[in-house]
Scaffold this active site. Structure first.
Site, PDB file in Angstrom:
ATOM      1  N   ARG A 126       0.705  -1.013  -0.024  1.00  0.00           N
ATOM      2  CA  ARG A 126      -0.028   0.035   0.169  1.00  0.00           C
ATOM      3  C   ARG A 126       0.904   1.383  -0.248  1.00  0.00           C
ATOM      4  O   ARG A 126       2.290   1.331   0.431  1.00  0.00           O
ATOM      5  CB  ARG A 126      -0.881  -0.075   1.295  1.00  0.00           C
ATOM      6  CG  ARG A 126      -1.989  -1.162   1.303  1.00  0.00           C
ATOM      7  CD  ARG A 126      -2.909  -0.933   2.633  1.00  0.00           C
ATOM      8  NE  ARG A 126      -4.051  -1.598   2.390  1.00  0.00           N
ATOM      9  CZ  ARG A 126      -3.993  -3.053   2.821  1.00  0.00           C
ATOM     10  NH1 ARG A 126      -2.958  -3.592   3.440  1.00  0.00           N
ATOM     11  NH2 ARG A 126      -5.260  -3.546   2.884  1.00  0.00           N
TER      12      ARG A 126
ATOM     13  N   ASP B 274      11.710   9.068  -5.606  1.00  0.00           N
ATOM     14  CA  ASP B 274      11.265   8.454  -4.290  1.00  0.00           C
ATOM     15  C   ASP B 274      11.926   7.119  -4.045  1.00  0.00           C
ATOM     16  O   ASP B 274      11.191   5.827  -3.809  1.00  0.00           O
ATOM     17  CB  ASP B 274       9.497   8.254  -4.577  1.00  0.00           C
ATOM     18  CG  ASP B 274       8.777   7.921  -3.291  1.00  0.00           C
ATOM     19  OD1 ASP B 274       9.290   8.350  -2.245  1.00  0.00           O
ATOM     20  OD2 ASP B 274       7.848   7.278  -3.315  1.00  0.00           O
TER      21      ASP B 274
END
EC number: 2.7.11.1
Length: 617
Positions: free
Chosen positions: A291, A412
């Protein structure tokens, strides 16, 4: 008589030695002439030369059965390459500009030199599959994707260290396949494009032809204008008639993608929404394996039984499909053993779920680095595995920055985006935040995105993004890997502290090895562990100019010499004062030197890496 014989022997030895020293290059550089030449800038030219050399290796392998030219011909091969480049870039020095070393042109993967040696390492079943899938024209997307996918099965057997960056283990499968699996050979248009990213040049035009082209262009423009006007009237009438009919909201109509196809260069497979629903058991929560802020990741199986991962993005709108399509197309063209392979995508609008945007990737068996460091897995990673993961991360990022065209800034990098396969080979994943670096720019301002604790200070403060923003994030992840401490922790007083500041505080006091996790299994030599800690501290330096490039990081990690780039003194913790960051953003050089208990010396690079006279801290 005896005297004359001795003279003859000496003359023979001398001439043989001279011939060996001046051995001609066996590579045929004329093979590259039909291919499109790069724009006159360093990064593009170096990439062209790198892929061009690999195509030449493949042509040489096809002709002789040998992958590489002999070592004694290395100098003449570089001279021949320099001569071929001089025709369109007269002042471009190949070796100094691209960082190539003379021996590299004759060094490859795991000391493999011949076809038979290569084939002895690969299972016959994998060789047969590649021969079947690659023995066709590779100009179109589907056969190219099928061929390159079969080559990924070679990588587990080619895991040795590479001595240089010209022909590494990641490139050997393509070199072999172009030579022997494809009957058309490496110089074929489709083979060169698919396996080496080289395009054939357009034929040049004479003055008379230019006139013909202008006339033809005007005619085409005139016809196109008439067609556009006709299409506009047709569209208006059709739109008016649609308003008089009830809307069709059937599932079949709703699941049609806004984009019917990708461009010719992509190797992506387009999945329907119904196919993905079936593969994930209707997006069952039991299939969720990850997630994040951008959506959930589901595991699933394709009809042929292949296990894959589906990343389903949140809050999508059809208006962003063009940018999404461009991004996944670029990502799919990037292939490296330390990058997660992208298999396909889906864009669709459904009556109940709304607009969908999904990417399909390979499923790795050992989860993420975050799972092993901070998850439920109790077993500690041994040092050999941590060292392999660190090298894999560095190589993957270096390829994104300097091997991909255009270069890609990840934005990221974090432990959860480093996936691990069955051999604990690192796979850099999640390009959802990837930003493409325009040629000729040193930085770009963009909306800040990333994860707290991993974002570089100049990016967090000003939104200014460079490859060294990724270097900072890499340094933080490397510190997490070494210490098993999270990027942001709280101290005894409940205040947040970054792992980079914590590590620096120990290094500054001469306690470098205290950064390494206690009780690490199979702990490596102290000097090696210390080198890795210092590299991590250097990469996570708050000042941009102090950080090395990822290419430099790879060289330091792979080097057997226990040396490291000089580390400047850090400013105040976590994020330096704004004046220091301002100076850092506009600067490209720094100074400073760190002493260490094991007696490191400064490791200097040419170019934009930090070097020079230093202040000891």
């Amino acid at each position: 008589m005896l005297f004359l014989r001795r003279i003859a022997v000496v003359f023979f030895v001398f001439t043989s030695f001279s011939a060996a020293q001046n051995s001609t290059c066996p590579l045929d550089f004329s093979v590259l002439e039909p291919f499109r030449r790069p724009k006159p800038d360093g990064a593009t030219t170096c990439q062209y030369l790198l892929q061009g050399l690999r195509l030449l290796y493949s042509h040489h392998l096809r002709q002789t059965g040998s992958f590489l030219p002999p070592p004694e011909s290395a100098a003449s091969c570089w001279a021949a390459l320099q001569s071929s480049v001089a025709g369109f870039l007269p002042r471009f020095d190949v070796r100094s500009t691209c960082g190539f070393q003379t021996p590299w042109i004759s060094q490859g993967c795991m000391d493999i030199t011949t076809r038979s040696q290569f084939e002895s390492l690969i299972p016959n079943s994998s060789l047969a599959t590649t021969a079947m899938r690659c023995n066709t024209s590779l100009e179109s997307n589907t056969p190219c994707a099928s061929c390159t996918q079969s080559l990924s099965a070679f990588q587990p057997y080619l895991s040795g260290p590479s001595l240089g960056n010209v022909s590494d283990c990641a490139s050997f499968p393509s070199i072999y396949a172009a030579a022997f699996a494809n009957s058309l050979g490496p110089t074929d248009k489709g083979t060169a494009k698919c396996l080496f990213q080289l395009d054939l040049a357009s034929p040049t035009s004479s003055g008379a032809n230019k006139v013909k082209v202008l006339v033809s262009s005007f005619s085409v423009l005139l016809v196109a204008s008439v067609l556009v006007i006709t299409a506009w009237f047709w569209y208006c009438r059709r739109k008016k008639s649609k308003l008089l009919k009830p809307r069709d909201t059937s599932l079949e109509a709703g699941t049609q993608s806004r984009l019917d196809s990708m461009s010719e260069s992509t190797t992506l497979v387009k999945f329907s929404f119904d196919e993905i629903k079936k593969a994930t058991n209707n997006f069952s929560r039991h299939n969720i394996i990850g997630r994040g802020g951008y959506g959930n990741v589901f595991k699933g199986a394709l009809p042929d039984g292949t296990q894959v991962a589906f990343k389903r993005f949140k809050n999508c709108s059809a208006g962003g499909d063009a940018n999404f399509a461009h991004e996944v197309e670029v990502i799919a063209s990037i292939r490296h053993v330390n990058l997660l392979a992208l298999r396909g995508y889906c864009t669709a609008t459904t009556p109940y779920e709304g607009h969908q945007r999904i990417i399909v990737c390979d499923l790795v068996s050992n989860g993420s680095l975050h799972d092993h460091l901070f998850g439920d897995l109790e077993a500690q990673l041994a040092w050999p595995l941590r060292q392999r993961i660190a090298l894999g991360m560095a190589r993957g990022l270096a390829y994104l920055h300097y091997g991909a065209q255009p270069s890609i800034i990840h934005r990221d990098i974090k432990a959860s985006n480093i996936l691990l396969d069955e051999r604990f080979e690192a796979k850099v994943a999640d390009f959802g935040l990837a930003k493409f670096n325009p040629e000729g720019m040193t930085h770009m301002s963009t909306r800040v995105a990333g994860t707290m604790g991993y974002v570089a200070p100049e990016y967090a403060l000003y939104g200014q993004l460079t490859e060294k923003s990724d270097v900072y994030s890499f340094g933080v992840v490397l510190l997490e890997l070494l210490s098993r401490r999270k990027a942001i922790v709280t101290d005894e007083e409940g205040q947040p502290v970054s792992v980079a500041d914590w590590a620096w505080s120990l290094v500054r006091e001469g306690q470098t090895l205290d950064v390494v996790e206690d009780g690490m299994p199979e702990k490596g030599p102290p000097e090696v562990l210390e080198k890795y800690v210092l590299i991590a501290v250097l990469c996570s330096h708050p000042q941009l100019h102090a950080r090395p490039t990822m290419d430099q990081v790879v060289k330091m990690l792979e080097s057997n010499e226990f040396t490291v780039i000089a580390i400047p003194q850090r400013p105040i913790p976590l994020v330096a004062c704004r004046e220091e960051i301002d100076r850092s953003v506009s600067s490209s050089s720094g100074s400073g030197k760190l002493t260490s208990p094991t007696g490191y010396q400064a490791f200097s690079f040419g170019g934009d890496g930090p070097s020079g006279n230093t202040n000891t801290t």
